[in-house]
Design a protein around this motif. Structure first.
Motif, PDB file in Angstrom:
ATOM      1  N   CYS A 107       0.855  -1.160  -0.144  1.00 26.25           N
ATOM      2  CA  CYS A 107       0.001   0.051  -0.027  1.00 26.25           C
ATOM      3  C   CYS A 107       0.890   1.191  -0.151  1.00 26.25           C
ATOM      4  CB  CYS A 107      -0.852  -0.011   1.229  1.00 26.25           C
ATOM      5  SG  CYS A 107      -2.091  -1.498   1.164  1.00 26.25           S
ATOM      6  N   ALA A 108       0.662   2.213  -1.143  1.00 23.32           N
ATOM      7  CA  ALA A 108       1.536   3.339  -1.059  1.00 23.32           C
ATOM      8  C   ALA A 108       1.026   4.465  -0.534  1.00 23.32           C
ATOM      9  CB  ALA A 108       1.657   3.649  -2.662  1.00 23.32           C
ATOM     10  N   SER A 109       1.972   5.173  -0.015  1.00 24.37           N
ATOM     11  CA  SER A 109       1.499   6.589   0.687  1.00 24.37           C
ATOM     12  C   SER A 109       0.684   7.404  -0.185  1.00 24.37           C
ATOM     13  CB  SER A 109       3.131   7.218   1.121  1.00 24.37           C
ATOM     14  OG  SER A 109       2.572   8.814   1.438  1.00 24.37           O
ATOM     15  N   LEU A 110      -0.041   8.399   0.572  1.00 23.49           N
ATOM     16  CA  LEU A 110      -1.113   9.094   0.011  1.00 23.49           C
ATOM     17  C   LEU A 110      -0.210  10.371  -0.223  1.00 23.49           C
ATOM     18  CD1 LEU A 110      -4.414   8.395   1.916  1.00 23.49           C
ATOM     19  CD2 LEU A 110      -3.482   7.613  -0.028  1.00 23.49           C
ATOM     20  N   CYS A 117       4.723   7.564   6.822  1.00 18.19           N
ATOM     21  CA  CYS A 117       5.134   6.976   7.648  1.00 18.19           C
ATOM     22  C   CYS A 117       4.352   5.768   7.981  1.00 18.19           C
ATOM     23  CB  CYS A 117       4.881   7.907   9.207  1.00 18.19           C
ATOM     24  SG  CYS A 117       5.821   7.135  10.625  1.00 18.19           S
ATOM     25  N   LEU A 118       3.073   5.586   7.980  1.00 19.77           N
ATOM     26  CA  LEU A 118       2.342   4.331   8.248  1.00 19.77           C
ATOM     27  C   LEU A 118       2.512   3.218   6.924  1.00 19.77           C
ATOM     28  CD1 LEU A 118      -1.248   5.929   8.727  1.00 19.77           C
ATOM     29  CD2 LEU A 118      -0.023   4.831  10.478  1.00 19.77           C
ATOM     30  N   LEU A 120       5.167   2.900   5.616  1.00 16.58           N
ATOM     31  CA  LEU A 120       6.835   2.422   6.041  1.00 16.58           C
ATOM     32  C   LEU A 120       6.648   1.319   7.174  1.00 16.58           C
ATOM     33  CD1 LEU A 120       9.007   5.125   4.979  1.00 16.58           C
ATOM     34  CD2 LEU A 120       8.662   2.898   3.784  1.00 16.58           C
ATOM     35  N   ARG A 121       5.958   1.934   8.308  1.00 14.23           N
ATOM     36  CA  ARG A 121       5.980   1.467   9.919  1.00 14.23           C
ATOM     37  C   ARG A 121       4.771   0.803  10.536  1.00 14.23           C
ATOM     38  NH1 ARG A 121       9.163   5.274  13.571  1.00 14.23           N
ATOM     39  NH2 ARG A 121       9.801   3.427  14.433  1.00 14.23           N
ATOM     40  N   CYS A 122       3.695   0.994   9.807  1.00 11.57           N
ATOM     41  CA  CYS A 122       2.526   0.252  10.305  1.00 11.57           C
ATOM     42  C   CYS A 122       1.905  -0.331   8.908  1.00 11.57           C
ATOM     43  CB  CYS A 122       1.572   1.192  10.945  1.00 11.57           C
ATOM     44  SG  CYS A 122       2.195   2.110  12.276  1.00 11.57           S
ATOM     45  N   GLN A 123       2.648  -1.093   8.109  1.00 16.04           N
ATOM     46  CA  GLN A 123       2.123  -1.752   6.889  1.00 16.04           C
ATOM     47  C   GLN A 123       0.857  -2.449   7.082  1.00 16.04           C
ATOM     48  OE1 GLN A 123       2.459  -1.959   2.662  1.00 16.04           O
ATOM     49  NE2 GLN A 123       3.485  -0.698   3.800  1.00 16.04           N
ATOM     50  N   GLU A 124       0.685  -3.296   8.033  1.00 12.98           N
ATOM     51  CA  GLU A 124      -0.289  -4.165   8.101  1.00 12.98           C
ATOM     52  C   GLU A 124      -1.733  -3.575   8.506  1.00 12.98           C
ATOM     53  OE1 GLU A 124      -1.694  -8.271  10.625  1.00 12.98           O
ATOM     54  OE2 GLU A 124       0.327  -7.218  10.820  1.00 12.98           O
ATOM     55  N   SER A 125      -1.632  -2.726   9.391  1.00 14.40           N
ATOM     56  CA  SER A 125      -2.850  -1.944   9.889  1.00 14.40           C
ATOM     57  C   SER A 125      -3.039  -0.943   8.840  1.00 14.40           C
ATOM     58  CB  SER A 125      -2.906  -1.524  11.003  1.00 14.40           C
ATOM     59  OG  SER A 125      -1.734  -0.517  11.205  1.00 14.40           O
ATOM     60  N   TYR A 126      -2.292  -0.373   8.281  1.00 12.37           N
ATOM     61  CA  TYR A 126      -2.515   0.578   7.161  1.00 12.37           C
ATOM     62  C   TYR A 126      -3.125   0.155   5.834  1.00 12.37           C
ATOM     63  CZ  TYR A 126      -1.395   4.308   3.647  1.00 12.37           C
ATOM     64  OH  TYR A 126      -1.366   5.199   2.418  1.00 12.37           O
ATOM     65  N   CYS A 127      -2.410  -1.069   5.449  1.00 12.84           N
ATOM     66  CA  CYS A 127      -3.067  -1.734   4.123  1.00 12.84           C
ATOM     67  C   CYS A 127      -4.371  -2.215   4.591  1.00 12.84           C
ATOM     68  CB  CYS A 127      -2.247  -2.821   3.960  1.00 12.84           C
ATOM     69  SG  CYS A 127      -0.927  -2.458   2.902  1.00 12.84           S
ATOM     70  N   ALA A 128      -4.798  -2.847   5.791  1.00  6.97           N
ATOM     71  CA  ALA A 128      -6.099  -3.301   6.016  1.00  6.97           C
ATOM     72  C   ALA A 128      -7.126  -2.258   6.011  1.00  6.97           C
ATOM     73  CB  ALA A 128      -6.141  -4.162   7.540  1.00  6.97           C
ATOM     74  N   CYS A 129      -6.692  -0.794   6.330  1.00  7.50           N
ATOM     75  CA  CYS A 129      -7.502   0.123   6.417  1.00  7.50           C
ATOM     76  C   CYS A 129      -7.782   0.689   4.734  1.00  7.50           C
ATOM     77  CB  CYS A 129      -7.128   1.229   7.085  1.00  7.50           C
ATOM     78  SG  CYS A 129      -8.203   2.814   7.305  1.00  7.50           S
ATOM     79  N   LEU A 177       4.196   4.414  16.445  1.00  6.86           N
ATOM     80  CA  LEU A 177       5.233   4.402  15.685  1.00  6.86           C
ATOM     81  C   LEU A 177       5.295   5.628  14.963  1.00  6.86           C
ATOM     82  CD1 LEU A 177       5.320   0.700  14.516  1.00  6.86           C
ATOM     83  CD2 LEU A 177       6.578   1.907  16.616  1.00  6.86           C
ATOM     84  N   CYS A 178       4.315   6.674  14.688  1.00  6.07           N
ATOM     85  CA  CYS A 178       4.273   7.577  13.947  1.00  6.07           C
ATOM     86  C   CYS A 178       3.593   8.808  14.515  1.00  6.07           C
ATOM     87  CB  CYS A 178       3.602   7.302  12.559  1.00  6.07           C
ATOM     88  SG  CYS A 178       4.076   5.897  11.655  1.00  6.07           S
ATOM     89  N   SER A 179       4.014   8.859  15.884  1.00  2.73           N
ATOM     90  CA  SER A 179       3.176   9.996  16.497  1.00  2.73           C
ATOM     91  C   SER A 179       3.494  11.312  16.282  1.00  2.73           C
ATOM     92  CB  SER A 179       3.489   9.697  18.081  1.00  2.73           C
ATOM     93  OG  SER A 179       4.907  10.025  18.216  1.00  2.73           O
ATOM     94  N   ALA A 180       4.625  11.654  15.671  1.00  3.52           N
ATOM     95  CA  ALA A 180       5.123  13.017  15.125  1.00  3.52           C
ATOM     96  C   ALA A 180       4.431  13.423  13.994  1.00  3.52           C
ATOM     97  CB  ALA A 180       6.653  13.053  14.792  1.00  3.52           C
ATOM     98  N   GLN A 181       4.116  12.252  12.945  1.00  2.82           N
ATOM     99  CA  GLN A 181       3.600  12.714  11.782  1.00  2.82           C
ATOM    100  C   GLN A 181       2.041  12.494  11.918  1.00  2.82           C
ATOM    101  OE1 GLN A 181       5.834  10.544  12.273  1.00  2.82           O
ATOM    102  NE2 GLN A 181       7.489  10.916  11.140  1.00  2.82           N
ATOM    103  N   CYS A 182       1.697  11.745  12.846  1.00  2.44           N
ATOM    104  CA  CYS A 182      -0.113  11.411  12.849  1.00  2.44           C
ATOM    105  C   CYS A 182      -0.468  12.066  14.378  1.00  2.44           C
ATOM    106  CB  CYS A 182      -0.246  10.042  12.642  1.00  2.44           C
ATOM    107  SG  CYS A 182       0.402   9.405  11.201  1.00  2.44           S
ATOM    108  N   ARG A 183      -0.379  13.237  14.588  1.00  2.00           N
ATOM    109  CA  ARG A 183      -0.631  13.662  15.687  1.00  2.00           C
ATOM    110  C   ARG A 183      -2.188  13.577  16.323  1.00  2.00           C
ATOM    111  NH1 ARG A 183       3.488  16.760  17.675  1.00  2.00           N
ATOM    112  NH2 ARG A 183       4.994  17.394  16.110  1.00  2.00           N
ATOM    113  N   SER A 184      -3.167  13.563  15.332  1.00  2.00           N
ATOM    114  CA  SER A 184      -4.428  13.106  15.851  1.00  2.00           C
ATOM    115  C   SER A 184      -4.986  11.770  16.155  1.00  2.00           C
ATOM    116  CB  SER A 184      -5.615  13.764  14.770  1.00  2.00           C
ATOM    117  OG  SER A 184      -5.074  12.747  13.337  1.00  2.00           O
TER     118      SER A 184
END
Length: 271
Positions: A107-110, A117-118, A120-129, A177-184
């Motif tokens: 799953c590629a970045s948007l 960051c997702l 690269l570092r949260c591939q499984e949950s990011y792809c599932a979503c 794992l991506c708190s700096a990039q995904c603050r919400s």
């Protein structure tokens, strides 16, 4: 009619038999050895072992093991060469046109820092979503809500029930794992992570309901030691009070509690 001597006929027959039963030397079109067009062992155009255009083992254009254009193991244009530059076969380890290639992310970045960051570092949950249209729609809906606007977020949850579990699991990884990039994005407790992973359907139905979501939030406070603490009489009384205060969500909460006991007892506070 002129007669043909018998010894000439015999010699011709022996010659024909020899040509049909033994591979020739460097012939160019027969089934010879290093010939250029036959099927010999080294024919250049036949099926020889080292033929340049045949199916030989080392032919340059045949199907031989090292043919340059055939299906040989080391052919430069073959289909299965071990070191060929154009092979795609099972042994085309070094073939330039073989099947070996790099593995891309599923799953590629948007394009924004959070999804980069997702990816690269949260591939499984990011792809599932991303592979669940309702989860992607829920994430987009959240982006339109002002910070700390819970009524807005609840409207998103109610509208996109089927994407809730995947969205929360993605958010849990993002917060870790991506708190700096995904603050919400919000962190998940071990119990919540287990419930969203193992009890997705009842959790989706409950979180989509304002009353059931409020009941779960109240129940979680009881499990953390509030109003009597977990496991004792005070904890039980606290949970009963939560059910009374949020009775409209009780029916949807029961399947969550049942699944919690069956699948997430190790992660959730004892009841």
């Amino acid at each position: 009619m002129a007669s043909f001597p018998w010894n000439h006929l015999a010699a011709a027959a022996l010659l024909a038999a020899a040509c049909s039963s033994e591979p020739s030397g460097p012939g160019t079109g027969a089934a010879g050895g290093p010939g250029t067009g036959g099927a010999g062992a080294a024919g250049a155009g036949g099926a020889g072992a080292a033929g340049a255009g045949g199916a030989g083992a080392a032919g340059a254009g045949g199907a031989g093991a090292a043919g340059a254009g055939g299906a040989g193991a080391a052919g430069t244009g073959g289909v299965g060469g071990a070191t060929g530059t154009g092979g795609t076969g099972s042994a085309a380890a070094a073939g330039g046109g073989g099947a070996a290639g790099g593995v891309a992310h599923a799953c590629a970045s948007l394009g924004d820092p959070c999804s980069t960051c997702l990816a690269l570092r949260c591939q499984e949950s990011y792809c599932a979503c991303q592979q669940n249209p309702e989860c992607a729609a829920l994430d987009n809906c959240f982006l339109g809500c002002p910070e700390r606007d819970e009524p807005c977020r609840q409207r998103c949850l109610t509208a996109h029930e089927a994407g809730i579990s995947e969205s929360f699991l993605e958010g849990g990884c993002a917060s870790e794992l991506c708190s700096a990039q995904c603050r919400s994005r919000s962190a998940l407790s071990a119990c919540e992570a287990c419930l969203f992973a193992e009890c997705a359907a009842p959790m989706n139905a409950c979180i989509a309901s304002p009353a059931c979501r409020a009941l779960l939030a109240c129940d979680a406070l009881c499990g953390e030691g509030g109003a009597g603490g977990a496991g004792g009489a005070g904890g039980a009384a606290c949970r009963e009070a939560c059910v009374r205060d949020h009775a409209a969500g009780a029916d949807l909460a029961q399947p969550v509690f049942a699944c919690e006991g069956a699948a997430c007892e190790h992660a959730c506070a004892p009841r």
